[in-house]
Design an enzyme around this catalytic site. Sequence first.
Site, PDB file in Angstrom:
ATOM      1  N   ARG A   1      -7.455  -0.716   2.026  1.00 30.40           N
ATOM      2  CA  ARG A   1      -7.955  -2.030   1.616  1.00 30.40           C
ATOM      3  C   ARG A   1      -8.585  -1.968   0.223  1.00 30.40           C
ATOM      4  NH1 ARG A   1     -11.627  -2.153   6.833  1.00 30.40           N
ATOM      5  NH2 ARG A   1      -9.807  -0.918   7.446  1.00 30.40           N
TER       6      ARG A   1
ATOM      7  N   GLU B   1      -9.366   3.401   3.004  1.00 32.89           N
ATOM      8  CA  GLU B   1      -8.994   3.415   1.580  1.00 32.89           C
ATOM      9  C   GLU B   1      -7.920   2.405   1.222  1.00 32.89           C
ATOM     10  OE1 GLU B   1      -5.527   4.891   3.202  1.00 32.89           O
ATOM     11  OE2 GLU B   1      -7.553   5.472   3.761  1.00 32.89           O
TER      12      GLU B   1
ATOM     13  N   ASP C   1       1.931   6.811   5.240  1.00 29.60           N
ATOM     14  CA  ASP C   1       0.940   5.837   4.793  1.00 29.60           C
ATOM     15  C   ASP C   1       1.371   5.156   3.490  1.00 29.60           C
ATOM     16  OD1 ASP C   1      -1.350   4.516   5.534  1.00 29.60           O
ATOM     17  OD2 ASP C   1      -2.716   5.851   4.470  1.00 29.60           O
TER      18      ASP C   1
ATOM     19  N   ASP D   1     -11.963   6.678   4.813  1.00 32.08           N
ATOM     20  CA  ASP D   1     -10.634   6.537   5.434  1.00 32.08           C
ATOM     21  C   ASP D   1     -10.195   5.078   5.483  1.00 32.08           C
ATOM     22  OD1 ASP D   1      -8.308   7.455   6.584  1.00 32.08           O
ATOM     23  OD2 ASP D   1      -9.103   7.465   8.630  1.00 32.08           O
TER      24      ASP D   1
ATOM     25  N   LYS E   1       0.837  -1.196   0.000  1.00 31.48           N
ATOM     26  CA  LYS E   1       0.000   0.000   0.000  1.00 31.48           C
ATOM     27  C   LYS E   1       0.878   1.254   0.000  1.00 31.48           C
ATOM     28  CE  LYS E   1      -2.878   2.649   3.222  1.00 31.48           C
ATOM     29  NZ  LYS E   1      -3.445   2.701   4.585  1.00 31.48           N
TER      30      LYS E   1
ATOM     31  N   LYS F   1      -9.806  12.849   8.669  1.00 29.39           N
ATOM     32  CA  LYS F   1      -9.156  12.554   9.941  1.00 29.39           C
ATOM     33  C   LYS F   1      -9.090  13.809  10.822  1.00 29.39           C
ATOM     34  CE  LYS F   1      -5.900   9.139   7.995  1.00 29.39           C
ATOM     35  NZ  LYS F   1      -6.186   7.985   8.859  1.00 29.39           N
TER      36      LYS F   1
ATOM     37  N   ASP G   1      -2.638  10.688   3.301  1.00 32.53           N
ATOM     38  CA  ASP G   1      -3.998  10.243   3.617  1.00 32.53           C
ATOM     39  C   ASP G   1      -4.687  11.230   4.554  1.00 32.53           C
ATOM     40  OD1 ASP G   1      -6.304   8.815   3.966  1.00 32.53           O
ATOM     41  OD2 ASP G   1      -5.433   7.396   5.413  1.00 32.53           O
TER      42      ASP G   1
END
Length: 501
Positions: free
Chosen positions: A347, A345, A284, A343, A261, A273, A266
């Site tokens: 996956r 995202e 991230d 959030d 990933k 967030k 993010d």
Amino acid sequence: MVQVKVEKAKIDQKQTSLLVMGVFEGEQDFMQSKELDPTVFASIKETLENKEFRGTFGSSILVYTLGRGPMKKIMLLGLGKKDKFTDESARICAGKAAQKAKELGVKEFSILQFSNLDEGLIEAMTEGVTLALYSFDKYKEAKEPATKIEEVTILINSDSPKFQSIADKASLIIEAVNFARDIGNLPPNDCPPAQLASIALSLAQEHGMKAKVIDRYELENMGMGGIVAVGKGSNSPPKLIILEYNGSSDPQQKPYLLVGKAVTFDTGGISIKPGEKMDEMKFDKCGGCTVLAVMRAVASMKLAVNVVGIVPSVENMPSSTSYRPGDIIRMYNGKTVEVLNTDAEGRMILADALAYGIATYNPKAVFDVATLTGAAVIALGANVAAIVGTNKQLTDRLRKLADKTGERMWELPLYDEFHEQIKSTYADIKNVGGRPGGAITAAAFLSNFVNGVPWVHIDIAGTAWTQDGTYEKSYNPRGATGFGVRTLVKLLMEDEKQQPA
């Protein structure tokens, strides 16, 4: 990077600015020091007998030789209790020695083997030194001091060529770890998906790998609904980065598939967030950094294995074009996903990359690496990664190797009940399953896209960078850690040994 040499030499013969000698806690009869000048030996003996230095783990004291011997200074380094000393202890102690030597401004130093000589000890000492001397000062006007440690010699009591080879391999792996750290530490304004793709293409060219970058509109045409949905809220379009390394001489050999990933920043998207610590969301992308670094290590070591690395890269931003809670997204493998939280995202992009990689490359096994859930940090803290998989043998191998490398991982169960939590009223599945078991329901989501192939998911949300709760280790300077690179490379090295000649 610092050069690590392994030499068979007596300490009274090695010319060096600084000699590091490990001392176990409570050890007074320090036999190695008897090779020193009698005056220096007497000074060390008195220091130990008077308990001015006790050898507690990580402690150190300097002894000045005043020209009596080939070394200018001696550092006594505490190794802690002898019965508790491990390769991880050696890694941390070697790192502490390197940091102290750096403070002293020396260009080189020598270090005696800490304990009984074996491959694991030399590897750990090499790793500790080279990892601890890493620094990231790309954006600082005042750079690190001009005097840098250029060479470290590990002094051993055996023939050195075999152990020099171990140190050389370890150094190649650490170069890859530090490469992952360099990318992980880049700020989001300097590392959008396009820049990460550019870094990957340069890496492939340098190390002779095949490379491909798939852009937004091609992703859309291919049906990569998850990657497109997450990436469309940003002015920096999404990319799917693919690297192929073919090191096996057997054309029928199936590859390992690594998926990482890489959300270059993010915000959480529409499900934004909190502002506190949002700056850390530049990390991230660390799962993707780990995959790129493993590919670099495998290629530089010329391992006789086949490996494919896939890195879905997006920037998750809130805008008028962002995907929304309530949206239903059709993924690459045809499954539909109801979005409850934008959030979640990671996956979404991993699912498409996993499905595509498995359909395209028919791998023997799959590993995905991701800073996926805060729930993994709540469950296991900031020093242990969560692993969830569909193949017990593979997860056990990974966990045992992680114990050796010091990159600790712990398996969480994937029971049927967790699949129930992500069932959707309106689509095949939903992208969150609620707070209970959040790290596991995220893995349950991903399991819908691996098509029965042996698979292990590694959630590095707590370990990818130093954060609240991170145990201080000399070899992990502040920022991105490069977590997982050494363990995954070790697994691929094991696989290489099992290949027919």
